[in-house]
Design a protein around this motif. Structure first.
Motif, short mmCIF file in Angstrom:
data_model
loop_
_atom_site.label_atom_id
_atom_site.label_comp_id
_atom_site.label_asym_id
_atom_site.label_seq_id
_atom_site.Cartn_x
_atom_site.Cartn_y
_atom_site.Cartn_z
N TYR A 213 27.92 -7.51 -60.16
CA TYR A 213 28.58 -6.37 -59.81
C TYR A 213 28.98 -5.54 -60.63
CZ TYR A 213 32.65 -8.34 -63.00
OH TYR A 213 33.40 -8.58 -63.93
N TRP A 271 29.91 -7.15 -52.48
CA TRP A 271 30.06 -5.82 -53.50
C TRP A 271 29.19 -4.86 -53.26
CZ3 TRP A 271 33.54 -5.35 -57.37
CH2 TRP A 271 34.36 -6.61 -57.68
N GLY A 282 34.50 -3.74 -54.46
CA GLY A 282 34.83 -5.00 -53.89
C GLY A 282 35.64 -5.29 -52.58
N CYS A 298 35.75 0.47 -57.49
CA CYS A 298 35.73 0.61 -58.99
C CYS A 298 35.76 1.85 -59.57
CB CYS A 298 34.01 0.11 -59.32
SG CYS A 298 33.62 -0.02 -61.17
#
Length: 609
Positions: A213, A271, A282, A298
């Motif tokens: 990730y 992800w 996510g 993110c």
């Protein structure tokens, strides 16, 4: 002036609404109901089981596996045959995950069950001849103590051999132990690892996922931990410290930040890059109706923000007993859409507007009302778009063919790791990340995909990497970051093609449904007699071309009517073989014709039913 302005605004709204609505309604699935298709007729029983599209025989056609059932081999042209007892004595299994764990060139299977009494958690080795051997020796074969809910393959230490994680849903079906982590010794055996944070707790573990990730070169672990009590708890997330070598067997639990401290009822993590900004966001499905799904965007290294419905749409506010989430560019417009299954109501489909905002579409055939469990996507009919198979009840299950007709472009890439060589990647290419840039709508756009072996509810999607490209005329750049660390860069890649990429080598185009045989180059054009002949329902046709040619291979009835076009591609010099399936035609005499260069040849075949 005010009237003109208001009229202009109304017209603009109507135009935009027409364009936007048209783009949504152009996404179209058809449920396959052909009674001759064994997938259609296969009855399902029980609940919470998964399914996967996998190429078990390396013929570049996706076969379908359904937990508790058999493999349905893809014969091409939309035809399947059920390979009865190909996987012996499965029992009542729930989860499945596929990987070439022994790096021998074919993909193997692990299935997991919560039932200790019937001992159904097993590893099945693909023997490469349509059969699988159940492994009955070693710690990996201890099915009584390897019970669990979900399982996943991944190479935790980048040694080119994939390791196995089984998550144990304590209190469900007699499971009462910690998770199981099996280290692949590289010689066909496994060692169970108990000295890691991943295996030190007992909880209601559901679905595990390996994903890099943070894109630092090693795969991390995300485990849904839904107690299904409308109260929720913390999920179990682990960062891999392989590079740092600071913790035993690499994994340390993530305990800071919103993704680790949010109270959830977690089922299935994914992800994905929802907004095409290059990092992975996510998404988590939640089971309790008062704990809604989560989308964490993110916004910096290890920094995530939980999205609201105002940010991304009702994908995070719709109530339901959500199970699996699948992400794919189903309309080939250059962004990832989402399909979610539900244990107590209608499944849901959400279309991405290209900026990470999702609109729910309730009119598609895949939106079934009733219990739905694991789903898998893959281009089973090799037409460039993603199809779905959904496990559920006998009323909700189904094979759904994507018939979106918007002329958007695409590319499909099969990555094959080099195997057991220092610095290289496992044969299944798990952990590999691909980034692709193309000019879409006049704007350069990067997209990101990751190859992993559990990305739905107890299910996995095809390992092939698929990108939608909308109106892009060429793929400007493609960056492949292999799981073992090697990075390859390709430029000016042609869309609307299937490619094979062997680690460290160049891209090669795949012609679906046809395989090259032999190693010597022929010196003449030749069309051989099909075998067997007469036949029912499948026969093989072989031909040779001495130089690169545009090849057409077609089947006709005695009146000259086209029955099937088997090949219509530019092929390099070589000897080729393809299958012709006559399941959908009557008994009788037919003719097949090869046209290549200046050569034309015709032979007779006979179908007997």
């Amino acid at each position: 002036m005010r009237y003109f302005f208001n009229s202009f605004c109304l017209s603009l709204v109507l135009i935009l609404n027409f364009i936007f609505t048209g783009s949504l309604t152009s996404q179209f699935f058809v449920k396959v109901t052909d009674a001759s298709n064994p997938i259609v007729n296969e009855p399902l029983a029980g609940n919470y089981f998964g399914t996967s599209w996998v190429d078990v025989d390396n013929d570049e056609l996706l076969d379908l596996y359904i937990s508790r059932k058999d493999i349905f081999r893809n014969l091409g042209n939309g035809n399947f045959i059920k390979i009865t007892n190909s996987i012996q004595a499965q029992g009542v299994v729930i989860g499945n995950s596929w990987s070439d764990y022994d790096n021998d060139g074919d993909i193997d299977l692990f299935v997991v069950s919560t039932n200790q009494l019937t001992s159904n958690s097993h590893l099945y080795r693909n023997d490469g001849n349509g059969t699988f051997t159940k492994i009955v020796t070693g710690e990996i074969a201890d099915s009584v103590n390897n019970t669990g809910w979900g399982c996943v393959w991944g190479d935790i230490n980048n040694d080119t051999y994939t390791d196995l994680l089984i998550v144990a849903a304590s209190g469900f079906g007699g499971v009462n132990h910690q998770n199981r982590l099996f280290y692949n010794n590289g010689n066909g055996t496994f060692t169970r690892i108990d000295t890691t944070d991943v295996t030190d707790s007992i909880d209601a573990f559901t679905i595990p996922m390996f994903s890099d990730y943070d894109q630092d070169g090693d795969i991390d672990i995300f485990i849904g931990t839904g107690p299904a009590n409308n109260i929720g708890s913390l999920d179990y997330l682990y960062r891999n410290y392989l590079k740092e070598q600071t913790v035993p067997y690499y994994f340390g639990r993530i305990d800071t930040g919103i993704i680790a401290t949010d109270i959830v009822d977690g089922q299935n993590w994914n992800w994905i890059d929802i907004d095409n900004d290059g990092d992975l966001d996510g998404f988590l499905t939640n089971y309790s109706t008062n704990i809604r799904n989560r989308l964490y965007r993110c916004e910096g290294p290890h920094y995530y923000v939980r999205m609201t419905a105002a940010d991304v749409g009702t994908i995070v506010s719709d109530a339901g007993a959500w199970l699996g989430n699948n992400w794919g560019d189903f309309d080939n417009d250059g962004d990832l859409d989402c399909f979610i299954t539900n244990d107590a109501g209608a499944s849901r489909y959400y279309s991405n507007n290209g900026l990470g905002f999702f609109t729910r579409i309730d009119t598609l055939a895949v939106v079934a009302s009733g219990q739905t469990y694991g789903t898998t996507f893959g281009d089973y009919d090799s037409d460039g778009d993603l199809d779905l198979y959904m496990a559920g009840t006998n009323l909700t299950k189904g094979l759904f063919r994507n018939e979106t007709n918007n002329n958007n472009k695409w590319v499909n890439i099969r990555c094959i790791g080099a195997g057991p060589t220092a610095g290289m990647t496992n044969k299944s290419a798990l952990g590999t990340i691909i980034k692709m840039k193309a000019v879409i709508g006049g704007v350069p756009k990067w997209q990101t995909r990751e190859i992993n072996a559990q990305n739905s509810f107890n299910s996995m999607n095809m390992l092939n990497v698929h990108f939608g490209l909308h109106n892009a005329s060429v793929i400007d750049s493609m960056i492949v970051k292999w799981g073992g660390g090697l990075t390859q860069v390709f430029t000016n890649v042609t869309p609307n093609k299937f490619y094979r990429l062997n680690e460290g080598q160049g891209l090669s185009e795949i012609v679906i449904g046809i395989s090259q045989v032999g190693t010597q180059l022929p010196n003449i054009y030749k069309l051989e007699q099909n075998y067997p002949n007469p036949f029912n329902p499948v026969t093989k046709i072989r031909f040779s071309i001495p130089k690169s040619s545009n090849v057409m291979l077609s089947v006709y009835d005695v009146t000259g009517r086209l029955v099937s076009e088997l090949v219509n591609n530019e092929l390099a010099a070589g000897e080729y073989e393809t299958d012709f399936n006559a399941s959908n035609i009557t008994s009788g005499v037919y003719f097949y014709t090869l046209r290549a260069g200046s050569f034309t040849g015709t032979k007779k075949l006979v179908v007997i039913k």
